[in-house]
Design a protein around this motif. Structure first.
Motif, PDB file in Angstrom:
ATOM      1  N   GLY A  92       3.564  -0.284  -3.348  1.00 32.54           N
ATOM      2  CA  GLY A  92       2.407  -0.469  -2.477  1.00 32.54           C
ATOM      3  C   GLY A  92       2.498  -1.740  -1.653  1.00 32.54           C
ATOM      4  N   LYS A  93       1.606  -1.864  -0.680  1.00 36.37           N
ATOM      5  CA  LYS A  93       1.528  -3.068   0.152  1.00 36.37           C
ATOM      6  C   LYS A  93       0.062  -3.419   0.337  1.00 36.37           C
ATOM      7  CE  LYS A  93       1.417  -0.593   4.561  1.00 36.37           C
ATOM      8  NZ  LYS A  93       2.018  -0.357   5.862  1.00 36.37           N
ATOM      9  N   THR A  94      -0.245  -4.695   0.349  1.00 40.97           N
ATOM     10  CA  THR A  94      -1.619  -5.121   0.586  1.00 40.97           C
ATOM     11  C   THR A  94      -1.925  -5.000   2.073  1.00 40.97           C
ATOM     12  OG1 THR A  94      -0.890  -7.426   0.798  1.00 40.97           O
ATOM     13  CG2 THR A  94      -1.628  -6.692  -1.371  1.00 40.97           C
ATOM     14  N   THR A  95      -3.137  -4.587   2.383  1.00 44.92           N
ATOM     15  CA  THR A  95      -3.521  -4.383   3.783  1.00 44.92           C
ATOM     16  C   THR A  95      -4.248  -5.591   4.371  1.00 44.92           C
ATOM     17  OG1 THR A  95      -5.537  -3.286   3.035  1.00 44.92           O
ATOM     18  CG2 THR A  95      -3.640  -1.882   3.523  1.00 44.92           C
ATOM     19  N   GLU A  96      -4.591  -6.552   3.510  1.00 45.67           N
ATOM     20  CA  GLU A  96      -5.159  -7.822   3.951  1.00 45.67           C
ATOM     21  C   GLU A  96      -5.049  -8.814   2.797  1.00 45.67           C
ATOM     22  OE1 GLU A  96      -9.749  -7.863   3.742  1.00 45.67           O
ATOM     23  OE2 GLU A  96      -9.239  -5.856   4.487  1.00 45.67           O
ATOM     24  N   VAL A  97      -5.489 -10.040   3.014  1.00 45.13           N
ATOM     25  CA  VAL A  97      -5.460 -11.030   1.925  1.00 45.13           C
ATOM     26  C   VAL A  97      -6.372 -10.523   0.816  1.00 45.13           C
ATOM     27  CG1 VAL A  97      -5.943 -13.402   1.263  1.00 45.13           C
ATOM     28  CG2 VAL A  97      -5.076 -12.910   3.544  1.00 45.13           C
ATOM     29  N   VAL A  98      -5.840 -10.491  -0.414  1.00 44.93           N
ATOM     30  CA  VAL A  98      -6.590  -9.867  -1.499  1.00 44.93           C
ATOM     31  C   VAL A  98      -6.439 -10.663  -2.790  1.00 44.93           C
ATOM     32  CG1 VAL A  98      -4.658  -8.380  -2.144  1.00 44.93           C
ATOM     33  CG2 VAL A  98      -6.975  -7.658  -2.688  1.00 44.93           C
ATOM     34  N   ASN A  99      -7.452 -10.584  -3.633  1.00 47.36           N
ATOM     35  CA  ASN A  99      -7.405 -11.239  -4.938  1.00 47.36           C
ATOM     36  C   ASN A  99      -6.655 -10.375  -5.943  1.00 47.36           C
ATOM     37  OD1 ASN A  99      -8.964 -13.531  -4.217  1.00 47.36           O
ATOM     38  ND2 ASN A  99     -10.848 -12.355  -4.438  1.00 47.36           N
ATOM     39  N   PHE A 100      -5.714 -10.978  -6.647  1.00 44.88           N
ATOM     40  CA  PHE A 100      -4.928 -10.338  -7.700  1.00 44.88           C
ATOM     41  C   PHE A 100      -5.611 -10.718  -9.008  1.00 44.88           C
ATOM     42  CE2 PHE A 100      -0.734 -10.503 -10.178  1.00 44.88           C
ATOM     43  CZ  PHE A 100      -0.710  -9.136 -10.382  1.00 44.88           C
ATOM     44  N   ARG A 101      -6.350  -9.766  -9.615  1.00 50.55           N
ATOM     45  CA  ARG A 101      -7.247 -10.097 -10.724  1.00 50.55           C
ATOM     46  C   ARG A 101      -6.671  -9.716 -12.095  1.00 50.55           C
ATOM     47  NH1 ARG A 101     -12.266 -11.636  -8.960  1.00 50.55           N
ATOM     48  NH2 ARG A 101     -12.768 -11.175  -6.776  1.00 50.55           N
ATOM     49  N   SER A 136       6.555 -10.389 -11.634  1.00 44.39           N
ATOM     50  CA  SER A 136       6.696 -10.296 -13.096  1.00 44.39           C
ATOM     51  C   SER A 136       5.359 -10.325 -13.840  1.00 44.39           C
ATOM     52  CB  SER A 136       7.598 -11.408 -13.642  1.00 44.39           C
ATOM     53  OG  SER A 136       6.948 -12.660 -13.692  1.00 44.39           O
ATOM     54  N   LYS A 137       4.227 -10.335 -13.113  1.00 48.93           N
ATOM     55  CA  LYS A 137       2.915 -10.312 -13.757  1.00 48.93           C
ATOM     56  C   LYS A 137       2.190  -9.016 -13.434  1.00 48.93           C
ATOM     57  CE  LYS A 137       1.745 -15.191 -14.324  1.00 48.93           C
ATOM     58  NZ  LYS A 137       0.706 -16.212 -14.107  1.00 48.93           N
ATOM     59  N   GLU A 138       1.391  -8.536 -14.411  1.00 48.37           N
ATOM     60  CA  GLU A 138       0.574  -7.348 -14.194  1.00 48.37           C
ATOM     61  C   GLU A 138      -0.883  -7.754 -13.975  1.00 48.37           C
ATOM     62  OE1 GLU A 138       1.080  -4.521 -17.310  1.00 48.37           O
ATOM     63  OE2 GLU A 138       3.230  -4.266 -16.943  1.00 48.37           O
ATOM     64  N   GLY A 139      -1.527  -7.074 -13.033  1.00 49.42           N
ATOM     65  CA  GLY A 139      -2.918  -7.380 -12.729  1.00 49.42           C
ATOM     66  C   GLY A 139      -3.540  -6.225 -11.960  1.00 49.42           C
ATOM     67  N   TRP A 140      -4.682  -6.471 -11.330  1.00 55.92           N
ATOM     68  CA  TRP A 140      -5.454  -5.404 -10.679  1.00 55.92           C
ATOM     69  C   TRP A 140      -5.818  -5.783  -9.252  1.00 55.92           C
ATOM     70  CZ3 TRP A 140      -6.504  -0.895 -13.432  1.00 55.92           C
ATOM     71  CH2 TRP A 140      -6.191  -0.937 -14.792  1.00 55.92           C
ATOM     72  N   ILE A 141      -5.761  -4.792  -8.357  1.00 56.53           N
ATOM     73  CA  ILE A 141      -6.136  -4.956  -6.953  1.00 56.53           C
ATOM     74  C   ILE A 141      -7.093  -3.825  -6.593  1.00 56.53           C
ATOM     75  CG2 ILE A 141      -5.324  -4.904  -4.554  1.00 56.53           C
ATOM     76  CD1 ILE A 141      -2.701  -6.063  -5.474  1.00 56.53           C
ATOM     77  N   ASN A 142      -8.176  -4.147  -5.896  1.00 56.23           N
ATOM     78  CA  ASN A 142      -9.105  -3.124  -5.442  1.00 56.23           C
ATOM     79  C   ASN A 142      -8.365  -2.146  -4.524  1.00 56.23           C
ATOM     80  OD1 ASN A 142     -11.280  -1.759  -3.898  1.00 56.23           O
ATOM     81  ND2 ASN A 142     -12.575  -3.169  -5.051  1.00 56.23           N
ATOM     82  N   SER A 143      -8.551  -0.851  -4.774  1.00 57.74           N
ATOM     83  CA  SER A 143      -7.781   0.178  -4.071  1.00 57.74           C
ATOM     84  C   SER A 143      -7.995   0.175  -2.558  1.00 57.74           C
ATOM     85  CB  SER A 143      -8.125   1.563  -4.625  1.00 57.74           C
ATOM     86  OG  SER A 143      -9.501   1.832  -4.473  1.00 57.74           O
ATOM     87  N   LYS A 144      -9.127  -0.364  -2.097  1.00 55.57           N
ATOM     88  CA  LYS A 144      -9.372  -0.342  -0.646  1.00 55.57           C
ATOM     89  C   LYS A 144      -8.503  -1.353   0.094  1.00 55.57           C
ATOM     90  CE  LYS A 144     -13.484  -3.332  -0.942  1.00 55.57           C
ATOM     91  NZ  LYS A 144     -14.936  -3.390  -0.730  1.00 55.57           N
ATOM     92  N   TYR A 145      -7.827  -2.246  -0.660  1.00 56.66           N
ATOM     93  CA  TYR A 145      -6.955  -3.233  -0.024  1.00 56.66           C
ATOM     94  C   TYR A 145      -5.475  -2.927  -0.244  1.00 56.66           C
ATOM     95  CZ  TYR A 145     -11.336  -5.849  -0.078  1.00 56.66           C
ATOM     96  OH  TYR A 145     -12.641  -6.240   0.080  1.00 56.66           O
ATOM     97  N   LEU A 146      -5.159  -1.702  -0.673  1.00 52.04           N
ATOM     98  CA  LEU A 146      -3.770  -1.367  -0.987  1.00 52.04           C
ATOM     99  C   LEU A 146      -3.421  -0.002  -0.425  1.00 52.04           C
ATOM    100  CD1 LEU A 146      -1.451  -2.670  -2.760  1.00 52.04           C
ATOM    101  CD2 LEU A 146      -2.073  -1.008  -4.493  1.00 52.04           C
ATOM    102  N   SER A 147      -2.221   0.107   0.143  1.00 55.03           N
ATOM    103  CA  SER A 147      -1.724   1.398   0.614  1.00 55.03           C
ATOM    104  C   SER A 147      -0.258   1.523   0.230  1.00 55.03           C
ATOM    105  CB  SER A 147      -1.898   1.536   2.140  1.00 55.03           C
ATOM    106  OG  SER A 147      -1.125   0.565   2.818  1.00 55.03           O
ATOM    107  N   GLU A 148       0.287   2.704   0.391  1.00 48.19           N
ATOM    108  CA  GLU A 148       1.685   2.936  -0.003  1.00 48.19           C
ATOM    109  C   GLU A 148       2.649   2.255   0.963  1.00 48.19           C
ATOM    110  OE1 GLU A 148       4.774   6.591  -1.068  1.00 48.19           O
ATOM    111  OE2 GLU A 148       2.724   7.023  -0.400  1.00 48.19           O
ATOM    112  N   TYR A 149       3.664   1.614   0.400  1.00 46.85           N
ATOM    113  CA  TYR A 149       4.734   1.006   1.206  1.00 46.85           C
ATOM    114  C   TYR A 149       5.773   2.097   1.439  1.00 46.85           C
ATOM    115  CZ  TYR A 149       8.342  -2.342   2.660  1.00 46.85           C
ATOM    116  OH  TYR A 149       9.318  -3.033   3.361  1.00 46.85           O
ATOM    117  N   THR A 150       5.750   2.683   2.631  1.00 50.82           N
ATOM    118  CA  THR A 150       6.563   3.859   2.915  1.00 50.82           C
ATOM    119  C   THR A 150       7.977   3.491   3.357  1.00 50.82           C
ATOM    120  OG1 THR A 150       5.881   3.911   5.240  1.00 50.82           O
ATOM    121  CG2 THR A 150       4.475   5.069   3.642  1.00 50.82           C
ATOM    122  N   ALA A 151       8.806   4.523   3.472  1.00 45.69           N
ATOM    123  CA  ALA A 151      10.168   4.335   3.965  1.00 45.69           C
ATOM    124  C   ALA A 151      10.140   3.803   5.397  1.00 45.69           C
ATOM    125  CB  ALA A 151      10.930   5.650   3.891  1.00 45.69           C
ATOM    126  N   ASP A 152       9.142   4.229   6.174  1.00 48.30           N
ATOM    127  CA  ASP A 152       9.008   3.731   7.552  1.00 48.30           C
ATOM    128  C   ASP A 152       8.667   2.242   7.564  1.00 48.30           C
ATOM    129  OD1 ASP A 152       9.560   6.219   8.579  1.00 48.30           O
ATOM    130  OD2 ASP A 152       7.451   6.791   8.825  1.00 48.30           O
TER     131      ASP A 152
END
Length: 403
Positions: A92-101, A136-152
């Motif tokens: 995935g890729k973040t679509t804006e500055v986001v908190n990694f919780r 190397s860390k696991e956490g949570w991101i609100n789904s509205k700030y994340l989309s798939e990082y595609t081959a394109d």
């Protein structure tokens, strides 16, 4: 009558036998009737008992069924009330500055802030939250700030990096061609002149900006445009009048490119363009041998980014809340880092925490990053006595600072 009595008298024995047989027969009939009645009574009683037993069994089964139904309903209600985690695997890729919780809630502890287009590994989803792995860390991101990082997306990033490298190579080739043409023209003029011309004073190639006049070390960071996040980085060392290229590598700047220092604002993911100084160094690892004051990162170290705070754009040893960077949350990028003097005067809303550090997974939130090998070389090479400067510009501005 006399005849009857005579007859009975003569046949008394027969009549006694006959009378006894009749009594026995009556007794038998009565016994059969009593037995039949008793049997029927017992049958009725057994039937009643069986009926009552069946009723009790039915009642018991009904009670058990109702109990099981209530239990199932209760378990279903509990299951429905608990959020379900669904495993998902993609990049995935973040679509804006986001908190990694730390957990899937807006009130959860913030592990770090991720810049726009930060690449993460998605592990699964729970309601409106993605569980991801980053650095190397696991956490949570609100789904509205994340989309798939595609081959394109990857192809676009690779193309941009390639274009940056080609641009840097073309600029170098052009400079060499210009130098060769200048030498050729000088030779031609010398050959055609009947009178020998006075030799032109030799111009030393190097930095000409007054902002760099007192520096003997310059880290030159150039991008192909103001919007590019890909950079070419060169370390220059001045010896006498000569500027010698020491090291060259590729790196990254803000995901949104550059913004001139006078215009740069906080939370824009842009790297300040211009000349910056170096104040100090820090790192997750032990001091690699830098000549600057070095702070070994501990878990209580934060960079305060709350505009208006007395410790705005300063390193502090407690969580200030609001806007901040928790240094220990970046074990890869901050293994080694240099602190620049950007917004050292704490001008409101100009931002801070502009460092030079090791590459992460993409562009930065405003810092300059490079591979670990070159970062370790840089942090041990820069020397305060030589007033090192960091020059960050689009390649189109190079002629303003270098000849």
């Amino acid at each position: 009558m006399n005849k009857l009595l005579k007859l009975i008298s003569n046949n008394r024995k027969k009549f006694i036998i006959l009378a006894a047989s009749g009594v026995i027969l009556c007794a038998a009939v009565v016994g059969v009737l009593i037995y039949t009645k008793d049997k029927n009574d017992k049958a009725e009683a057994n039937k009643a008992v069986l009926t009552d037993t069946k009723k009790e069994e039915v009642t018991t089964k009904t009670t058990e069924a109702d109990s099981n139904k209530e239990k199932t309903q209760a378990e279903t209600a509990v299951a429905k009330s608990e959020p379900q985690f669904v495993e998902q695997k993609f990049t995935g890729k973040t679509t804006e500055v986001v908190n990694f919780r730390e957990s899937p809630a807006e009130t959860a502890n913030i592990l770090s802030k991720l810049a726009i287009r930060t690449i993460v590994d998605v592990l699964g989803k729970q309601e409106d939250w993605y569980k991801v792995k980053y650095d190397s860390k696991e956490g949570w991101i609100n789904s509205k700030y994340l989309s798939e990082y595609t081959a394109d997306d990857k192809k676009a990033d690779d193309d941009a990096a390639k274009k940056q490298q080609e641009s840097a190579a073309a600029a170098q080739k052009s400079a060499e061609a210009a130098k060769a043409a200048s030498t050729s023209n000088s030779s031609t003029k010398s050959a055609t002149n009947t009178q020998p011309a006075a030799p032109a004073p030799e111009v030393k190639k190097g930095f000409k900006s007054p902002q760099l006049s007192n520096s003997s070390q310059v880290i030159l960071v150039t991008t192909s445009s103001m919007s590019s996040s890909y950079a070419n980085i060169k370390f220059y060392q001045k010896n006498g009048e000569d500027w010698n290229l020491k090291t060259e590598t590729n790196g990254r700047v803000g995901t949104s490119g550059l913004a001139y220092i006078s215009n740069r604002m906080q939370s824009t993911n842009k790297t300040p363009a211009g000349v910056l100084g170096i104040l100090s160094a820090f790192g997750i690892s032990d001091n690699p041998g830098t000549k600057y004051s070095y702070a070994k990162v501990t878990d209580d170290m934060y960079w305060d980014l709350n505009s208006g705070s007395s410790t705005y754009n300063r390193l502090i040893h407690n969580n200030p809340g609001g806007d901040f960077e928790h240094l220990a949350s970046y074990p890869t990028q901050y293994k080694y880092a240099l602190v620049t003097d950007y917004n050292v005067n704490q001008t409101a809303n100009k931002g801070g925490a502009i460092f030079v550090h090791i590459n992460g997974s993409g562009g930065t939130a405003g810092c300059v990053s490079m591979p670990e090998t070159q970062m370790r070389e840089l942090i041990t090479w820069v020397y305060p006595g030589q007033n090192p400067k960091i020059l960050i510009i689009p390649s189109s501005d190079l002629s303003k600072y270098y000849y």
